[in-house]
Design a protein around this motif. Structure first.
Motif, PDB file in Angstrom:
ATOM      1  N   ARG A 141      39.545  63.061  -8.374  1.00 46.07           N
ATOM      2  CA  ARG A 141      39.732  61.688  -8.834  1.00 46.07           C
ATOM      3  C   ARG A 141      39.314  61.655 -10.301  1.00 46.07           C
ATOM      4  O   ARG A 141      38.141  61.825 -10.622  1.00 46.07           O
ATOM      5  CB  ARG A 141      38.873  60.712  -8.038  1.00 46.07           C
ATOM      6  CG  ARG A 141      39.310  60.594  -6.601  1.00 46.07           C
ATOM      7  CD  ARG A 141      38.801  59.304  -6.000  1.00 46.07           C
ATOM      8  NE  ARG A 141      39.213  59.221  -4.628  1.00 46.07           N
ATOM      9  CZ  ARG A 141      40.371  58.745  -4.215  1.00 46.07           C
ATOM     10  NH1 ARG A 141      41.247  58.302  -5.079  1.00 46.07           N
ATOM     11  NH2 ARG A 141      40.667  58.692  -2.943  1.00 46.07           N
TER      12      ARG A 141
ATOM     13  N   ALA B 228      37.812  59.468   0.845  1.00 47.12           N
ATOM     14  CA  ALA B 228      39.018  58.635   0.732  1.00 47.12           C
ATOM     15  C   ALA B 228      40.255  59.518   0.633  1.00 47.12           C
ATOM     16  O   ALA B 228      40.225  60.589   0.029  1.00 47.12           O
ATOM     17  CB  ALA B 228      38.923  57.744  -0.503  1.00 47.12           C
TER      18      ALA B 228
ATOM     19  N   GLY C 208      46.962  58.057  -1.944  1.00 40.81           N
ATOM     20  CA  GLY C 208      48.208  57.392  -1.601  1.00 40.81           C
ATOM     21  C   GLY C 208      48.420  56.166  -2.455  1.00 40.81           C
ATOM     22  O   GLY C 208      47.593  55.826  -3.300  1.00 40.81           O
ATOM     23  N   ILE C 209      49.497  55.495  -2.222  1.00 41.67           N
ATOM     24  CA  ILE C 209      49.835  54.272  -2.953  1.00 41.67           C
ATOM     25  C   ILE C 209      49.389  53.093  -2.120  1.00 41.67           C
ATOM     26  O   ILE C 209      49.780  52.951  -0.959  1.00 41.67           O
ATOM     27  CB  ILE C 209      51.344  54.210  -3.226  1.00 41.67           C
ATOM     28  CG1 ILE C 209      51.769  55.397  -4.107  1.00 41.67           C
ATOM     29  CG2 ILE C 209      51.723  52.874  -3.861  1.00 41.67           C
ATOM     30  CD1 ILE C 209      53.247  55.522  -4.284  1.00 41.67           C
ATOM     31  N   THR C 210      48.560  52.235  -2.713  1.00 43.00           N
ATOM     32  CA  THR C 210      48.091  51.053  -2.020  1.00 43.00           C
ATOM     33  C   THR C 210      49.124  49.937  -2.203  1.00 43.00           C
ATOM     34  O   THR C 210      49.526  49.650  -3.318  1.00 43.00           O
ATOM     35  CB  THR C 210      46.724  50.598  -2.578  1.00 43.00           C
ATOM     36  OG1 THR C 210      45.814  51.692  -2.456  1.00 43.00           O
ATOM     37  CG2 THR C 210      46.190  49.399  -1.825  1.00 43.00           C
ATOM     38  N   ARG C 211      49.540  49.349  -1.114  1.00 46.47           N
ATOM     39  CA  ARG C 211      50.510  48.254  -1.159  1.00 46.47           C
ATOM     40  C   ARG C 211      49.809  46.956  -0.772  1.00 46.47           C
ATOM     41  O   ARG C 211      48.955  46.946   0.098  1.00 46.47           O
ATOM     42  CB  ARG C 211      51.658  48.528  -0.188  1.00 46.47           C
ATOM     43  CG  ARG C 211      52.297  49.878  -0.414  1.00 46.47           C
ATOM     44  CD  ARG C 211      53.783  49.756  -0.571  1.00 46.47           C
ATOM     45  NE  ARG C 211      54.418  51.052  -0.611  1.00 46.47           N
ATOM     46  CZ  ARG C 211      54.864  51.613  -1.717  1.00 46.47           C
ATOM     47  NH1 ARG C 211      54.744  51.010  -2.867  1.00 46.47           N
ATOM     48  NH2 ARG C 211      55.442  52.798  -1.680  1.00 46.47           N
ATOM     49  N   ARG C 212      50.213  45.886  -1.422  1.00 47.90           N
ATOM     50  CA  ARG C 212      49.623  44.570  -1.109  1.00 47.90           C
ATOM     51  C   ARG C 212      50.474  43.850  -0.095  1.00 47.90           C
ATOM     52  O   ARG C 212      51.616  43.962   0.009  1.00 47.90           O
ATOM     53  CB  ARG C 212      49.515  43.753  -2.369  1.00 47.90           C
ATOM     54  CG  ARG C 212      48.522  44.359  -3.323  1.00 47.90           C
ATOM     55  CD  ARG C 212      48.469  43.527  -4.577  1.00 47.90           C
ATOM     56  NE  ARG C 212      47.760  44.326  -5.580  1.00 47.90           N
ATOM     57  CZ  ARG C 212      46.910  43.854  -6.413  1.00 47.90           C
ATOM     58  NH1 ARG C 212      46.643  42.586  -6.420  1.00 47.90           N
ATOM     59  NH2 ARG C 212      46.314  44.627  -7.267  1.00 47.90           N
TER      60      ARG C 212
END
Length: 162
Positions: free
Chosen positions: A69, A155, A158-162
């Protein structure tokens, strides 16, 4: 080897100009990995898993997994510090949490999780830690169990989507 409830300071290193990205002038991606790998090698040597030990027992270790990270930049001439926490260990594996800092500043530059596997040089297969390595890892893990895990530990990516 002493076991403490503080992270293991595994690396202190000046960032060299040849390690920098030509486009951004900060540490190039591959060199973060190199520094974390060097820190892990220093950690293992510090607990006795050094070249003489590996020759005596025919043992080595390999990286079984790595996640990074990137949080901040570090530039040429600055001093990088890498601290290690033994998050978990068993008879063949060690899960390390590594944090990179800029000397003199509290903010984290980069974080890595690395899973190491003990390997027999004779068979090129996973094998139990030889000699005192296993007990030393267990002692370090027990001491480090008292430490909070670094931010982002465990953790996924990935891609965090709302």
């Amino acid at each position: 080897m002493t076991t403490t409830t503080t992270p293991f300071r595994a690396l202190r290193c000046a960032i060299r100009p040849e390690w920098l990205s030509a486009s951004t002038a900060h540490l190039f991606v591959a060199n973060y990995v190199m520094l974390f790998n060097n820190a892990a090698s220093g950690f293992f040597a510090g607990i006795g898993l050094d070249a003489p030990h590996m020759a005596t027992y025919g043992q080595s270790f390999v990286v079984g997994g790595l996640q990074l990270r990137y949080e901040r930049e570090i530039f040429g001439g600055e001093i990088a510090l890498v601290d290690i926490i033994v998050a978990d260990a068993d008879d063949r594996r060690a899960h390390l949490a590594l944090e990179m800092f800029r000397e003199g500043e509290p903010g984290r530059i980069c974080f890595a999780e690395m899973l190491f596997v003990s390997v027999s040089r004779a068979t090129s297969r996973s094998a139990p830690w030889a000699g005192e390595t296993g007990p030393r890892l267990a002692a370090m893990k027990a001491a480090h169990d008292a430490l909070p895990r670094p931010r982002g530990f465990g953790a996924g990516i990935g891609i965090t989507r709302r």
